[in-house]
Design a protein around this motif. Sequence first.
Motif, PDB file in Angstrom:
ATOM      1  N   ASN A 143       0.840  -1.194   0.000  1.00 37.71           N
ATOM      2  CA  ASN A 143       0.000   0.000   0.000  1.00 37.71           C
ATOM      3  C   ASN A 143       0.877   1.247   0.000  1.00 37.71           C
ATOM      4  OD1 ASN A 143       0.235   1.219   2.843  1.00 37.71           O
ATOM      5  ND2 ASN A 143      -0.291  -0.917   3.317  1.00 37.71           N
ATOM      6  N   HIS A 144       0.237   2.403  -0.216  1.00 33.26           N
ATOM      7  CA  HIS A 144       0.982   3.654  -0.378  1.00 33.26           C
ATOM      8  C   HIS A 144       1.175   4.406   0.930  1.00 33.26           C
ATOM      9  CE1 HIS A 144      -3.114   5.142  -0.091  1.00 33.26           C
ATOM     10  NE2 HIS A 144      -2.610   6.315   0.222  1.00 33.26           N
ATOM     11  N   ASP A 145       0.687   3.880   2.048  1.00 31.34           N
ATOM     12  CA  ASP A 145       0.630   4.646   3.295  1.00 31.34           C
ATOM     13  C   ASP A 145       1.920   4.630   4.108  1.00 31.34           C
ATOM     14  OD1 ASP A 145      -2.079   5.532   3.095  1.00 31.34           O
ATOM     15  OD2 ASP A 145      -2.701   3.471   3.491  1.00 31.34           O
ATOM     16  N   VAL A 146       2.991   4.121   3.534  1.00 30.50           N
ATOM     17  CA  VAL A 146       4.256   4.040   4.253  1.00 30.50           C
ATOM     18  C   VAL A 146       4.721   5.420   4.725  1.00 30.50           C
ATOM     19  CG1 VAL A 146       6.657   3.276   4.113  1.00 30.50           C
ATOM     20  CG2 VAL A 146       4.891   2.009   2.912  1.00 30.50           C
ATOM     21  N   GLY A 147       4.445   6.432   3.917  1.00 30.70           N
ATOM     22  CA  GLY A 147       4.835   7.785   4.317  1.00 30.70           C
ATOM     23  C   GLY A 147       4.123   8.237   5.574  1.00 30.70           C
ATOM     24  N   PRO A 183      -5.347   2.578  -9.407  1.00 31.05           N
ATOM     25  CA  PRO A 183      -5.975   3.668  -8.661  1.00 31.05           C
ATOM     26  C   PRO A 183      -4.973   4.532  -7.907  1.00 31.05           C
ATOM     27  CG  PRO A 183      -6.203   1.611  -7.464  1.00 31.05           C
ATOM     28  CD  PRO A 183      -5.532   1.270  -8.767  1.00 31.05           C
ATOM     29  N   VAL A 184      -5.190   5.835  -7.976  1.00 30.69           N
ATOM     30  CA  VAL A 184      -4.378   6.801  -7.241  1.00 30.69           C
ATOM     31  C   VAL A 184      -5.335   7.752  -6.526  1.00 30.69           C
ATOM     32  CG1 VAL A 184      -2.640   8.624  -7.386  1.00 30.69           C
ATOM     33  CG2 VAL A 184      -2.524   6.659  -8.936  1.00 30.69           C
ATOM     34  N   ILE A 185      -5.228   7.854  -5.205  1.00 30.29           N
ATOM     35  CA  ILE A 185      -6.082   8.762  -4.459  1.00 30.29           C
ATOM     36  C   ILE A 185      -5.298  10.018  -4.083  1.00 30.29           C
ATOM     37  CG2 ILE A 185      -7.611   6.957  -3.605  1.00 30.29           C
ATOM     38  CD1 ILE A 185      -6.132   7.000  -0.941  1.00 30.29           C
ATOM     39  N   ILE A 186      -6.028  11.109  -3.888  1.00 29.01           N
ATOM     40  CA  ILE A 186      -5.380  12.390  -3.597  1.00 29.01           C
ATOM     41  C   ILE A 186      -4.553  12.320  -2.322  1.00 29.01           C
ATOM     42  CG2 ILE A 186      -7.383  13.329  -2.373  1.00 29.01           C
ATOM     43  CD1 ILE A 186      -4.875  15.259  -4.645  1.00 29.01           C
ATOM     44  N   ASP A 187      -4.956  11.460  -1.378  1.00 25.23           N
ATOM     45  CA  ASP A 187      -4.214  11.275  -0.125  1.00 25.23           C
ATOM     46  C   ASP A 187      -2.742  10.944  -0.365  1.00 25.23           C
ATOM     47  OD1 ASP A 187      -6.945  10.427  -0.293  1.00 25.23           O
ATOM     48  OD2 ASP A 187      -6.893   9.703   1.764  1.00 25.23           O
ATOM     49  N   TYR A 200     -10.554  15.513  -7.505  1.00 25.80           N
ATOM     50  CA  TYR A 200     -11.209  14.215  -7.399  1.00 25.80           C
ATOM     51  C   TYR A 200     -10.557  13.448  -6.261  1.00 25.80           C
ATOM     52  CZ  TYR A 200     -13.347  14.968 -11.965  1.00 25.80           C
ATOM     53  OH  TYR A 200     -14.084  15.472 -13.008  1.00 25.80           O
ATOM     54  N   HIS A 201     -11.317  12.545  -5.665  1.00 23.25           N
ATOM     55  CA  HIS A 201     -10.711  11.689  -4.649  1.00 23.25           C
ATOM     56  C   HIS A 201      -9.840  10.635  -5.305  1.00 23.25           C
ATOM     57  CE1 HIS A 201     -11.253   8.429  -1.299  1.00 23.25           C
ATOM     58  NE2 HIS A 201     -10.075   8.995  -1.265  1.00 23.25           N
ATOM     59  N   LEU A 202     -10.368   9.964  -6.328  1.00 25.04           N
ATOM     60  CA  LEU A 202      -9.662   8.827  -6.928  1.00 25.04           C
ATOM     61  C   LEU A 202      -9.639   8.959  -8.444  1.00 25.04           C
ATOM     62  CD1 LEU A 202     -10.061   5.098  -5.967  1.00 25.04           C
ATOM     63  CD2 LEU A 202     -10.242   5.768  -8.356  1.00 25.04           C
ATOM     64  N   VAL A 203      -8.477   8.744  -9.002  1.00 22.05           N
ATOM     65  CA  VAL A 203      -8.331   8.643 -10.450  1.00 22.05           C
ATOM     66  C   VAL A 203      -7.667   7.304 -10.739  1.00 22.05           C
ATOM     67  CG1 VAL A 203      -7.287   9.592 -12.540  1.00 22.05           C
ATOM     68  CG2 VAL A 203      -8.107  11.144 -10.751  1.00 22.05           C
ATOM     69  N   SER A 204      -8.296   6.525 -11.600  1.00 23.74           N
ATOM     70  CA  SER A 204      -7.689   5.250 -12.006  1.00 23.74           C
ATOM     71  C   SER A 204      -7.129   5.404 -13.420  1.00 23.74           C
ATOM     72  CB  SER A 204      -8.721   4.117 -11.971  1.00 23.74           C
ATOM     73  OG  SER A 204      -8.104   2.893 -12.319  1.00 23.74           O
ATOM     74  N   TYR A 205      -5.911   4.946 -13.606  1.00 23.90           N
ATOM     75  CA  TYR A 205      -5.201   5.067 -14.880  1.00 23.90           C
ATOM     76  C   TYR A 205      -5.126   3.714 -15.570  1.00 23.90           C
ATOM     77  CZ  TYR A 205      -3.730   9.568 -12.971  1.00 23.90           C
ATOM     78  OH  TYR A 205      -3.720  10.828 -12.438  1.00 23.90           O
ATOM     79  N   ASP A 206      -5.172   3.734 -16.893  1.00 21.68           N
ATOM     80  CA  ASP A 206      -4.962   2.469 -17.573  1.00 21.68           C
ATOM     81  C   ASP A 206      -3.458   2.201 -17.637  1.00 21.68           C
ATOM     82  OD1 ASP A 206      -3.691   2.643 -20.305  1.00 21.68           O
ATOM     83  OD2 ASP A 206      -5.327   4.047 -20.686  1.00 21.68           O
ATOM     84  N   THR A 207      -3.105   0.974 -17.499  1.00 23.17           N
ATOM     85  CA  THR A 207      -1.694   0.598 -17.328  1.00 23.17           C
ATOM     86  C   THR A 207      -0.920   0.547 -18.640  1.00 23.17           C
ATOM     87  OG1 THR A 207      -2.354  -1.733 -17.353  1.00 23.17           O
ATOM     88  CG2 THR A 207      -2.118  -0.688 -15.206  1.00 23.17           C
ATOM     89  N   GLY A 251     -10.059  15.531   1.294  1.00 25.21           N
ATOM     90  CA  GLY A 251      -9.297  15.414   0.059  1.00 25.21           C
ATOM     91  C   GLY A 251      -8.729  16.747  -0.393  1.00 25.21           C
ATOM     92  N   GLN A 252      -9.521  17.809  -0.257  1.00 29.36           N
ATOM     93  CA  GLN A 252      -9.019  19.136  -0.616  1.00 29.36           C
ATOM     94  C   GLN A 252      -7.878  19.524   0.325  1.00 29.36           C
ATOM     95  OE1 GLN A 252     -10.653  19.676  -3.482  1.00 29.36           O
ATOM     96  NE2 GLN A 252     -11.862  17.944  -2.735  1.00 29.36           N
ATOM     97  N   ALA A 253      -8.021  19.142   1.596  1.00 28.40           N
ATOM     98  CA  ALA A 253      -6.980  19.460   2.583  1.00 28.40           C
ATOM     99  C   ALA A 253      -5.692  18.703   2.297  1.00 28.40           C
ATOM    100  CB  ALA A 253      -7.484  19.137   3.990  1.00 28.40           C
ATOM    101  N   TRP A 254      -5.809  17.437   1.894  1.00 29.94           N
ATOM    102  CA  TRP A 254      -4.593  16.687   1.528  1.00 29.94           C
ATOM    103  C   TRP A 254      -3.841  17.416   0.425  1.00 29.94           C
ATOM    104  CZ3 TRP A 254      -3.796  13.795   5.367  1.00 29.94           C
ATOM    105  CH2 TRP A 254      -4.624  12.765   5.822  1.00 29.94           C
ATOM    106  N   GLY A 255      -4.575  17.852  -0.593  1.00 28.51           N
ATOM    107  CA  GLY A 255      -3.925  18.544  -1.710  1.00 28.51           C
ATOM    108  C   GLY A 255      -3.251  19.828  -1.282  1.00 28.51           C
ATOM    109  N   LEU A 256      -3.937  20.620  -0.463  1.00 32.34           N
ATOM    110  CA  LEU A 256      -3.365  21.869   0.035  1.00 32.34           C
ATOM    111  C   LEU A 256      -2.078  21.617   0.800  1.00 32.34           C
ATOM    112  CD1 LEU A 256      -3.547  24.922   0.699  1.00 32.34           C
ATOM    113  CD2 LEU A 256      -4.938  24.275   2.694  1.00 32.34           C
TER     114      LEU A 256
END
Length: 399
Positions: A117-121, A175-179, A222-229, A252-257
Amino acid sequence: MKNGKVILAMMLTACIALGNHTNAQKEIPFKVVVTKALAAAEKQSLLMAKKYEGQEGRLPRTFENSKDVSSDSRWWCSGFFPGVLWYLYENNRSPELLQYAKLYTARVEREKYTTDNHDVGFMLYCSFGNGLRLTGDSSYNEVLLTGAKSLATRYKPKVGLIRSWDHNKKLWQYPVIIDNIMNLELLLWASRYSGDPVFKRIAISHADKTIQYHFRPNSSSYHLVSYDTLRGQPHLKQTHQGAANESAWSRGQAWGLYGYTYLYRETREQRYLDQARKIAAFIIDHPRMPKDCIPYWDFDAPQIPNTPRDASAAALIAAALTELTDYVDLSTSKKYMQVVETQIRTLASPEYTAIIGENGAFILKHSTGAYPLKSEVDVPLTYADYYYLEALTRLKNRK
């Protein structure tokens, strides 16, 4: 009829008392509010530390239905309570706080090997990152660098972003989330520490492509954007925790800020400052931002004003704007600080700050995790406390 008059009188008395308290709160010098808030947070957090001290490997998550909810290090929030203790230690260098900060930080160490998962940070930079900053403990370098290497395995060059989740593969290809913007700080640290430019290239690529595809013309995200591989292009844009696919989920807006503010600090690239300012304008000037600047869980929630607020989003915004004030002109800086002061005064009031010993020993009340999923609604959350402490610490350290 008598009972009705009595009840009405009691309600009026309560309203007058609340109004008097609100006015009194506004009259207290802001520096005093910050100092008192830090002192109260220390008392509450030490109760939390003592509560979980004997529960090996456990970390606080929330307090729901009058019950403690904890997790092991695998939960994405595991690094936040150690981070709370580090911020408290930064403000009061007591041996007791240092002992607990080290104890709970150690409980997260195994996540340096996490690649699923991406939450290691979140897990490591909030805990070991703050610990390294405040103590210089050289052993923390290895944990952070190993964690950065683990996080980097989730980057696919053809897509140009770090993958957030591995589940729901029938719907989401990549999938990539703004978080996820929050986890790049660990990579930027790793690049500086190791001298390896690959970590920074990954972070910059992720940040730039997020600007390109995650944000709408009005600078909401957006919260989630999924990309084609195959082509690395978006095939789906939606929400997972917001009110609707095209809504502006508050946290989500706060994460981006927050993310583009620190990206500017670390890189001095003007496009990141521009992006942070655009997001700030969207948040601050939104017609549905309440006067007390504690946002509803989604700026476009159809039930407003009869729907929960999100103290965690407010704490994040306060922490980000406090830093962003240093990078903008004086007029904009004053505007940001007015919002921050309003938020902190509100969060530090009895409406949002728990009585010592209550609220499961969490500091703040009234956060919202995932309203559409009926998960963690109107409860305390460990990351709300973390960013509240970060905001308070930044305010205290301002000249």
